[in-house]
Every structure is written in C-alpha cells, then in structure tokens.
Design a protein around this motif. Structure first.
Motif, PDB file in Angstrom:
ATOM      1  N   TYR A 189      26.768  -3.047 -17.331  1.00 39.81           N
ATOM      2  CA  TYR A 189      26.222  -2.692 -16.017  1.00 39.81           C
ATOM      3  C   TYR A 189      27.164  -3.142 -14.909  1.00 39.81           C
ATOM      4  O   TYR A 189      27.423  -2.409 -13.961  1.00 39.81           O
ATOM      5  N   SER A 190      27.671  -4.360 -15.045  1.00 39.36           N
ATOM      6  CA  SER A 190      28.527  -4.856 -13.964  1.00 39.36           C
ATOM      7  C   SER A 190      29.820  -4.056 -13.915  1.00 39.36           C
ATOM      8  O   SER A 190      30.329  -3.757 -12.837  1.00 39.36           O
ATOM      9  N   SER A 191      30.318  -3.640 -15.082  1.00 42.48           N
ATOM     10  CA  SER A 191      31.523  -2.804 -15.097  1.00 42.48           C
ATOM     11  C   SER A 191      31.268  -1.468 -14.397  1.00 42.48           C
ATOM     12  O   SER A 191      32.099  -0.987 -13.622  1.00 42.48           O
ATOM     13  N   VAL A 192      30.095  -0.871 -14.656  1.00 46.18           N
ATOM     14  CA  VAL A 192      29.780   0.413 -14.029  1.00 46.18           C
ATOM     15  C   VAL A 192      29.584   0.248 -12.526  1.00 46.18           C
ATOM     16  O   VAL A 192      30.139   0.993 -11.713  1.00 46.18           O
ATOM     17  N   LEU A 193      28.797  -0.768 -12.160  1.00 43.06           N
ATOM     18  CA  LEU A 193      28.451  -0.937 -10.747  1.00 43.06           C
ATOM     19  C   LEU A 193      29.636  -1.390  -9.912  1.00 43.06           C
ATOM     20  O   LEU A 193      29.636  -1.245  -8.689  1.00 43.06           O
ATOM     21  N   HIS A 194      30.665  -1.960 -10.551  1.00 41.76           N
ATOM     22  CA  HIS A 194      31.865  -2.346  -9.814  1.00 41.76           C
ATOM     23  C   HIS A 194      32.943  -1.275  -9.858  1.00 41.76           C
ATOM     24  O   HIS A 194      34.046  -1.478  -9.381  1.00 41.76           O
ATOM     25  N   ASP A 195      32.595  -0.136 -10.503  1.00 38.92           N
ATOM     26  CA  ASP A 195      33.566   0.944 -10.609  1.00 38.92           C
ATOM     27  C   ASP A 195      33.388   1.884  -9.417  1.00 38.92           C
ATOM     28  O   ASP A 195      32.322   2.465  -9.231  1.00 38.92           O
ATOM     29  N   SER A 196      34.426   2.024  -8.609  1.00 38.81           N
ATOM     30  CA  SER A 196      34.284   2.869  -7.416  1.00 38.81           C
ATOM     31  C   SER A 196      34.052   4.329  -7.809  1.00 38.81           C
ATOM     32  O   SER A 196      33.441   5.092  -7.072  1.00 38.81           O
ATOM     33  N   SER A 214      22.862  -0.601 -24.087  1.00 36.14           N
ATOM     34  CA  SER A 214      23.469  -0.850 -22.786  1.00 36.14           C
ATOM     35  C   SER A 214      23.857  -2.317 -22.601  1.00 36.14           C
ATOM     36  O   SER A 214      24.574  -2.645 -21.678  1.00 36.14           O
ATOM     37  N   PHE A 215      23.383  -3.181 -23.489  1.00 37.16           N
ATOM     38  CA  PHE A 215      23.772  -4.595 -23.424  1.00 37.16           C
ATOM     39  C   PHE A 215      24.753  -4.963 -24.527  1.00 37.16           C
ATOM     40  O   PHE A 215      24.967  -6.127 -24.823  1.00 37.16           O
ATOM     41  N   GLY A 242      28.411   3.916 -21.713  1.00 38.49           N
ATOM     42  CA  GLY A 242      27.714   5.184 -21.494  1.00 38.49           C
ATOM     43  C   GLY A 242      26.211   4.968 -21.431  1.00 38.49           C
ATOM     44  O   GLY A 242      25.520   5.602 -20.621  1.00 38.49           O
ATOM     45  N   ALA A 243      25.699   4.085 -22.284  1.00 36.71           N
ATOM     46  CA  ALA A 243      24.260   3.796 -22.287  1.00 36.71           C
ATOM     47  C   ALA A 243      23.831   3.192 -20.964  1.00 36.71           C
ATOM     48  O   ALA A 243      22.774   3.534 -20.424  1.00 36.71           O
ATOM     49  N   ALA A 244      24.673   2.289 -20.419  1.00 39.35           N
ATOM     50  CA  ALA A 244      24.340   1.680 -19.125  1.00 39.35           C
ATOM     51  C   ALA A 244      24.261   2.757 -18.039  1.00 39.35           C
ATOM     52  O   ALA A 244      23.330   2.779 -17.221  1.00 39.35           O
ATOM     53  N   ILE A 245      25.224   3.703 -18.054  1.00 39.87           N
ATOM     54  CA  ILE A 245      25.192   4.787 -17.066  1.00 39.87           C
ATOM     55  C   ILE A 245      23.942   5.653 -17.277  1.00 39.87           C
ATOM     56  O   ILE A 245      23.272   6.044 -16.322  1.00 39.87           O
TER      57      ILE A 245
END
Lengths: 278, 327
Positions: free
Chosen positions: B85-92, B63-64, B297-300
């Motif tokens: 993580y930041s890409s996922v968390l900033h994805d609406s 995930s990193f 995908g791992a971050a999700i």
C-alpha cells in the motif's frame, strides 16, 4: 402558426435523420467493408457502397487459424454458463418473489452489490485463486467465473418476471387442490417461460461478449474464445487485412445482434420498470 | 337462496373462520415451508461465495504479501505488512492515473448523459417514421459487442485509409490525411471517449425516453395553461419526474466508466500503453498481472474496489429500496 409548427417538425426530423446516419454508420461501415474487394478498401478514395461485393473476406476470416476453435470454445462456455446459471438463478428468484424471509434484504444487497464490482479489480484474485486449483487455461475456470456475473442479474431479472404473474392464478391452482410444487410446475413455469428465454439471451450476450477474463484466464490460442480471437486479428504486421478484420467482426457480431433484437424491448422494460417507480 | 345451497354455504363459512387452535403442530410440512426460501437461494449463495467471496478474501491477504511468479508456483507468499500500500500510495503514477480516471469518467458520463437526454427529447418531437428509424439505429449500436466495436473504430480511424480522415479532409475541416488519432494521450483518450459514448447513448436514450413517456400530458398541459414557457415546463415538471431515472443512470455510468478496461485497452495500441495514458483498470492490469507483482496489484485492486464501493452506495440503496417495495 400551423406552418411554423410544420417547419419546426421538419427541422427536428432533419436533425433526427442526421443523428441516425452518424449513429448507425459504424455498423453499416463494418458490413459494407466486409463485402468490398481489396482495391476498393485500400484505394485513395473510399467507395460508400460496393458494386462488386465479394465473399472472399469471409472465406479468409473463417480459414484463419483458431477461428473455429474460438467459436467452439465460446459456444461451450456460453451454453454451460447459461444453462447452469438459469437453473440456479430461477430457484433464487422464486425465493425472492414468492417468500418473505429473514436475510432477504442481505441477499438482495449481495445480488446488486456484485454487479457493481469492476471486473478489472477482480483479475488478480481470480487469476491467483484459479491458478491454485489448476483452473487457469481451462474452460471450466472461465465458466465458473462467468457464472458469478451472470447469476446476479439473472436472479434480478427473473424475479421481475415472476412478480409480473398475478397471485390469483397461483392461488386458483392451489384451491383446485394441487400442492405448491404442482401449482408451480403447471401454472408458473409456462407463464415465466418468456422471461426465462429473455434472461437466457441476455446472459448469452454478456458471456459471448466478455473479454478480460477470457484473455487473462485462457493462455493457449486453441483455448481462446471468439472475442479474444478477434482482438488478436490485427497482430503486429503493418499491413492489416481490413476486409478480413471486418468480415470477422461481422461474423462475431451477427449472433449477438440477432438475439439482441429479440429481447431488446424486454430488457429496456425490465430496467425502467424498477427505475421509474421510485 | 334455494335449500340445497345452505349446507354448502355454511361449510364454506366454517372453513373461513379460523378455528381456535393451540400451538400449531411442529410438522414436517411447516419445517419444509420455512426452510424453502433458504434452500432455494443456497446454490446461488454457495457459488458466489466460493468463486467470488473466497478470491476477495484472498485478495485482501495478498495485498499484505510479497507475491510474484515464484510465490504463485509455490502457493505461498511472504508477509510484508503495509509495504504494498505504501509503495502504491507513494507512487506519483498512481495519483496521476487516479486523477486521469476521474476526469475521464466525468467527461464520459457528462457527454453520454447530455447527448442521450437530448436525443430522448428529440424523439418526442420527430415524426413517427424518423423515431422508428433513429431507435433502430440506436439498437444496432447498442447490440455491437465491445471488441467488435473497437475493431470497427480502429478501421474507421486508421491513418492511411480510414474513412474519418477522408471525410474530415473532404469537408474542409482541415488536412487530416495521414492524421494519427493515437498520437497524443489526449487524442487517444478522446478517441476512447467517442467509442464509449457511442456505445452508452442507446441505453440512456431508451431509458430516458421511457421515462418521458410516463410524464403525464395533463401535468404538462396544466403548466402550459398556467402560462409556463416550454423551458419552464421542462425544468419544473419534466426534470423532477425524471430525477430518479437520472440518478440511477448517472451512478451506473460512473461505476462503468471508472472501471472501464476493454475499450481503451484494445483501442490504444498495445505498444503505446504507458504511464501517460493509463486508466485505473489498465494500470492495475499492467502493474499486477503483466509485471507479475500480484501483491502490489492486489493493493491497487483493493483501493479501486473501495472507491467503486463508495460510488455505488447511492445506486445500491436505491435498487434495494425498489426491490423491497415491489414485493
């Protein structure tokens, strides 16, 4: 008063029957459709019960490409997973049921915690790690994966069955002069055999039904399991062979339903016995 | 007591009283006995750590990293810090999927628990013939493999000659001929809910019914004699006794529904799966596996596992406690 009570009973019975029809209908419709000739399946108004049943859809289904590959792969995966898991799980269940030891609680948390992991969340790590060890597209990779899901509930179920055996029986055997291992083999094993069968069947059903990992980890059509074969049945063509699809569905459901009927009571008991006590 | 019994009796008594002993000798037998439970659980622990623990550790590392198809073949990712993580968390889309999955889970659990409990109560009211029949129907539904159930749903609800459209039209609910049940995201997810609730009800009914049969008749009768109406009896006597069962069933259902994959994935036509109808499991599969962006995908996955871990705390604690009590 009595008449009123009888009337309400009659009312509840009617509701119960209606619910039975709604709940059982999908299963009935699957089997009924599998035996129907094509003109009855595709006609404007459906026939609820065919007067001209045919076996041709079953013939079509089993002669579709990769059906027997799927069944064979499923059987290999299921039997290997169940056999290996039962041996390992039984040993651990004995430890949980018959010994007190440091770390016991941590082990219980591990066993129960794993069962809560969402399978979708494990697709990526398992795929990447198994790819590294060349276990993608190999039945062995899937068997190992399934074991991690079958082991925890098997340990838990077998532990329950072992606890059900009265201690006196075991002690009686020991007083008679047999060793712990001897008493285990002669007294415990026959008593726990029904539990072992029930747990194996439950493991069989879980493994036979599994879909996500079989789909992700096995790419070749010749390596696919029966459930994945069924999921590809409709394909991309517009004209679905509904009769064949229902015949295939019936064939894949039958072993599960038969086994399920055998163990259903035991499973419900095992789950509730733990739940009600607390 | 005859004389011949006396020596026998004393021998037994002597054996029963513990002899004063110095420190117990450190024998092989004792070591084996102490090590036995660990040896017994060792194979299971090793298997689980190797096939689940190691991948989970790997998941955290992935995930990193930037880890795509190229890195998969090279067996080596490049570190990108918290970028995934930041890409996922900033994805609406992620937030939409999360909210949708929560609403979906709540609706599914509420429906399954509600209908399941009502059917369990109904089972206590019907004649024994209807009870056996209804239980048999439930067991049949319970036994259906998920993939098979999906195919039956597809056949029953298909546009051209599905039995559902035919029946609804015949019953004058409206004109449902040629109605497409996969037309809108709401309709797609409702169809999935109908399948999931149908599949979940049997387990709930059987468990609640077993619990109801443990509610003692004396308690109910005592409450009735005291003048409690049936509704009062239900809420003040039956429900408190069933509370532990409800707790376990609800938390299990939440965990299962939140992570559901197979049924929506197969029921909603592949070509129609997109950002407007994805649930968490499918979103994760599409983003990580299909797009071969394993790092993201791992971050999700990590985020999803954390959410489920929080959800399962109640259940795991409860089960561990019963496990400790029972032995």
């Amino acid at each position: 008063m009595r008449a009123r009570r009888r009337r309400t009973r009659f009312l509840w019975d009617a509701v119960g029957l209606l619910l039975f029809v709604v709940i059982a209908f999908p299963v009935y419709w699957m089997v009924a459709s599998a035996f129907k000739p094509d003109d009855e399946l595709n006609g404007a108004s459906p026939t609820w019960f065919s007067l001209h049943p045919t076996l041709s859809h079953f013939n079509d289904a089993i002669h579709r490409p990769f059906f027997w590959d799927g069944v064979k792969n499923s059987l290999i995966i299921v039997s290997a997973t169940v056999l290996l898991s039962m041996v390992l799980a039984f040993l651990a269940a004995v430890a949980l049921a018959k010994f007190r030891f440091t770390g016991r609680k941590a082990f219980v948390i591990l066993i129960i915690g794993i069962q809560m992991l969402p399978q979708a969340g494990l697709i990526i790590p398992l795929y990447v790690v198994l790819a590294r060890y060349h276990q993608v597209n190999a039945l062995s990779g899937v068997i190992l994966t399934y074991m991690t899901f079958v082991l925890p509930f098997s340990v838990w179920m077998l532990r329950g069955f072992l606890l059900g055996i009265p201690k006196e029986l075991e002690e009686a055997a020991m007083v008679d002069g047999s060793s712990r291992v001897g008493s285990f083999v002669r007294i415990l094993l026959p008593l726990v055999a029904p539990g072992l069968v029930a747990t194996s069947i439950f493991a069989f059903i879980t493994t036979w039904n599994e879909y996500i990992f079989a789909r992700v980890l096995l790419n070749d059509q010749s390596k696919q399991t029966a459930t994945v074969w069924l999921s590809y049945f409709t394909g991309t063509s517009r004209n679905t062979d509904w009769g064949g699809l229902m015949a295939g569905s019936t064939l894949i459901a039958v072993p599960v339903v038969v086994f399920f009927l055998i163990v259903q009571r035991k499973i419900a008991f095992g789950l509730t016995a733990g739940a009600v006590r607390g | 007591m005859t004389s011949s019994d006396i020596p026998h009796g004393t021998a037994l008594a002597a054996e029963a009283t513990p002899r004063p002993r110095r420190r117990r000798p450190f024998t092989v037998a004792r070591v084996v006995r102490g090590a036995a439970p660990y040896l017994l659980i060792l194979p299971v622990v090793v298997t689980i750590v190797a096939i689940l623990g190691y991948p989970l550790y790997h998941l955290a590392r992935l995930s990193f990293q930037k880890y795509g198809l190229f890195e998969l073949i090279a067996h080596h990712g490049t570190s990108v810090g918290w970028a995934n993580y930041s890409s996922v968390l900033h994805d609406s889309v992620f937030w939409d999927v999360l909210v949708r999955t929560i609403v979906f889970t709540v609706a599914n659990v509420a429906l399954a628990m509600g209908i399941g409990t009502l059917i369990a109560l109904l089972l206590t009211k019907v004649s024994s013939f209807v009870r056996v029949l209804l239980t048999a129907g439930l067991v049949l539904a319970w036994a259906m493999p998920p993939v098979v159930a999906v195919q039956v749903w597809v056949w029953m609800t298909n546009r051209e000659n599905g039995i559902l459209n035919y029946t609804l039209t015949k019953l004058h609910v409206g004109d449902y001929s040629q109605h497409d049940w996969l037309e809108t995201p709401f309709s797609q997810l409702s169809l999935t809910t109908s399948l999931l609730v149908w599949g979940a009800i049997p387990f709930i009914v059987v468990t609640v019914y077993a619990g109801l049969s443990q509610v003692s008749h004396e308690l109910v009768e005592a409450a009735e004699i005291d003048g409690a109406r049936p509704r009062r009896v239900f809420w003040d006597v039956t429900v408190p006794i069933l509370k532990p069962i409800f707790l376990i069933l609800t938390s299990l259902s939440i965990i299962w529904d939140f992570g559901v994959f197979t049924q929506p994935f197969l029921l909603i036509d592949q070509t129609r799966i997109n950002a407007s109808n994805e649930l968490m499991g499918i979103y994760l599969y599409e983003e990580g596996y299909v797009k071969t962006d394993f790092g993201r995908g791992a971050a999700i996955s990590i985020l999803m596992l954390l959410i489920v871990a929080v959800l399962s705390v109640v259940y795991v604690r409860k089960m561990v406690r019963t496990g400790e009590e029972a032995s």
